[in-house]
Design an enzyme around this catalytic site. Structure first.
Site, mmCIF file in Angstrom:
data_model
loop_
_atom_site.group_PDB
_atom_site.id
_atom_site.type_symbol
_atom_site.label_atom_id
_atom_site.label_comp_id
_atom_site.label_asym_id
_atom_site.label_seq_id
_atom_site.Cartn_x
_atom_site.Cartn_y
_atom_site.Cartn_z
ATOM 1 C CE LYS A 1 -5.096 -1.754 -35.236
ATOM 2 N NZ LYS A 1 -3.856 -1.223 -34.489
ATOM 3 C CD GLU B 1 -3.100 -0.940 2.372
ATOM 4 O OE1 GLU B 1 -2.910 -0.125 3.032
ATOM 5 O OE2 GLU B 1 -3.906 -1.876 2.145
ATOM 6 C CG ASP C 1 -5.518 2.088 -36.634
ATOM 7 O OD1 ASP C 1 -5.642 3.477 -36.624
ATOM 8 O OD2 ASP C 1 -5.073 1.480 -35.450
ATOM 9 N N GLY D 1 2.668 -4.961 -32.454
ATOM 10 C CA GLY D 1 2.123 -5.797 -33.648
ATOM 11 C C GLY D 1 1.707 -5.011 -34.705
ATOM 12 C CB THR D 2 -0.292 -1.715 -34.887
ATOM 13 O OG1 THR D 2 -1.348 -2.148 -33.970
ATOM 14 C CG2 THR D 2 -0.753 -0.778 -36.036
ATOM 15 N NE ARG E 1 -5.053 -0.761 -24.952
ATOM 16 C CZ ARG E 1 -3.922 -1.136 -24.835
ATOM 17 N NH1 ARG E 1 -3.124 -1.297 -25.820
ATOM 18 N NH2 ARG E 1 -3.449 -1.488 -23.469
ATOM 19 C CG ASP F 1 -0.490 4.201 -34.044
ATOM 20 O OD1 ASP F 1 -1.619 4.992 -33.854
ATOM 21 O OD2 ASP F 1 -0.412 2.971 -34.169
ATOM 22 C CB THR G 1 1.975 -5.816 -28.418
ATOM 23 O OG1 THR G 1 1.172 -5.743 -29.373
ATOM 24 C CG2 THR G 1 1.027 -6.197 -27.153
HETATM 25 C C1 R5P Z 1 -4.753 1.764 -31.832
HETATM 26 O O1 R5P Z 1 -5.973 2.191 -32.058
HETATM 27 C C2 R5P Z 1 -3.529 2.502 -31.687
HETATM 28 O O2 R5P Z 1 -3.639 3.657 -32.187
HETATM 29 C C3 R5P Z 1 -2.277 1.646 -31.528
HETATM 30 O O3 R5P Z 1 -2.234 1.243 -33.029
HETATM 31 C C4 R5P Z 1 -2.375 0.487 -30.815
HETATM 32 O O4 R5P Z 1 -2.726 0.561 -29.469
HETATM 33 C C5 R5P Z 1 -1.263 -0.187 -30.952
HETATM 34 O O5 R5P Z 1 -1.058 -1.452 -30.208
HETATM 35 P P1 R5P Z 1 0.077 -2.600 -30.709
HETATM 36 O O6 R5P Z 1 1.504 -1.921 -30.511
HETATM 37 O O7 R5P Z 1 -0.174 -3.562 -29.383
HETATM 38 O O8 R5P Z 1 -0.105 -3.049 -32.004
#
Ligand code: R5P
Length: 312
Positions: free
Chosen positions: A188, A35, A165, A221-222, A92, A214, A219
């Site tokens: 995407k 805590e 995206d 991934g995008t 998010r 962005d 992660t």
């Molecule tokens: C999505 O809406 C955001 O703009 C980012 O593209 C996303 O949060 C990236 O997430 P990650 O790196 O896990 O793909």
């Protein structure tokens, strides 16, 4: 005075230096069971104070620390508490996609208001909708402007901006306009929260230098899938401008492997040394934040002047 939690003390220090404000003394400790204990060691009665905290991982702990700091400050009756949140947790989920979900971005806003915050400054939030969740004044600062100068100096030839995206397209368009470039987007589809299923490109990128814009890399991934797709369509060099370097899970492995020449990010999240890879450059959002803090300070001076004029 600026008070800082533990999540981004380096940014708070730079901001204090840039604004000429002092970092307020605050004791933050942990009980044996985890805590958090906070004691504000300054007299803030009747003063306007700022609290800086990035709500990155561990988000719950950083959020709780912030709430306790705000509550502790509120106990001392300051005139105004402005929270500077370079990275906003639970951003998010700003809408319900399925029955039974929580709108977590709204919940965090409610928690901050319950703790006693009077105004909030955010940086490149996921969606403008989040500002509406606050009943106190909330302001979003666009950090992508910082990348404009960077890329202007690079003088890339035959360049094009890509949003990875559709959600990122508006930011990418604004950014592209400032550099007089065209912006296209990738469609995407996600399999789960953190897994990209498929990507489709909306334009021709052959022989082009690409700047992907962005709001965050989590992660990776995008970004890595987007870079691979662009490369497979004949793109020349790929650059990335991304505000929040969340870098969780497989991000570092993916970023090292991805066909990306350079990633420009900001210090909204304090990155440990092992995540500062060679292809990464960090620009500070402190100058952007300083403008708003300075405005706040000017308001204080103006208020004091008005008060004095009224009394005399
Ligand atoms: C999505 O809406 C955001 O703009 C980012 O593209 C996303 O949060 C990236 O997430 P990650 O790196 O896990 O793909």
């Amino acid at each position: 005075m600026i008070f800082s939690g533990n999540s981004n003390l380096s940014l708070a220090k730079v901001l204090a230096k840039k604004t000429g404000l002092r970092l307020g003394k605050i004791l933050i400790e942990k009980f044996s069971d985890g805590e958090i204990y906070v004691q504000v060691q300054e007299n803030v009665k009747g003063k306007k104070v700022f609290v800086l905290q990035s709500l990155n991982c561990p988000a719950d702990e950083n959020l709780m620390e912030l709430l306790i700091i705000i509550d502790a400050l509120k106990e001392m009756a300051p005139e105004k508490i402005t929270a500077i949140l370079p990275f906003y947790a639970y951003r998010r989920q700003e809408k319900k996609l399925k029955q039974g979900e929580s709108i977590t971005a709204r919940l965090v806003a409610k928690l901050l208001e319950t703790a006693g915050v009077d105004a909030v400054i955010l940086v490149d939030i996921h969606s403008d909708k989040i500002l509406d969740f606050f009943r106190v004044p909330a302001k979003n600062i666009e950090a992508t402007d910082l990348f404009v100068e960077y890329f202007r100096q690079l003088k890339l030839k035959n360049a094009m901006v890509v949003a990875p995206d559709k959600g990122a397209l508006e930011d990418a368009k604004r950014f592209a306009e400032k550099l007089n470039l065209e912006a296209i987007f990738i469609t995407k589809k996600r399999r789960t929260h953190d897994q990209v299923e498929s990507m489709t490109l909306s334009g021709d990128v052959k022989g082009k230098n690409i700047i992907i814009i962005d709001d965050e890399i989590d992660t990776a991934g995008t970004i890595s899938r987007a870079a691979e797709l662009l490369k497979s369509r004949g793109a020349k060099n790929i650059y990335v401008g991304c505000t929040h370097a969340v870098f969780s899970g497989p991000a570092m492995v993916r970023l090292k492997k991805a066909p990306i020449k350079k990633i420009i990010t900001t210090d909204t999240i304090s990155l440990p040394l092992e995540k500062r890879i060679k292809k990464l450059s960090v620009v500070s959002v402190s100058s952007k934040l300083a403008e708003f803090v300075a405005n706040g300070v000017c308001n204080v001076m103006e208020d004091a002047r008005l008060k004095q004029a009224k009394n005399s």
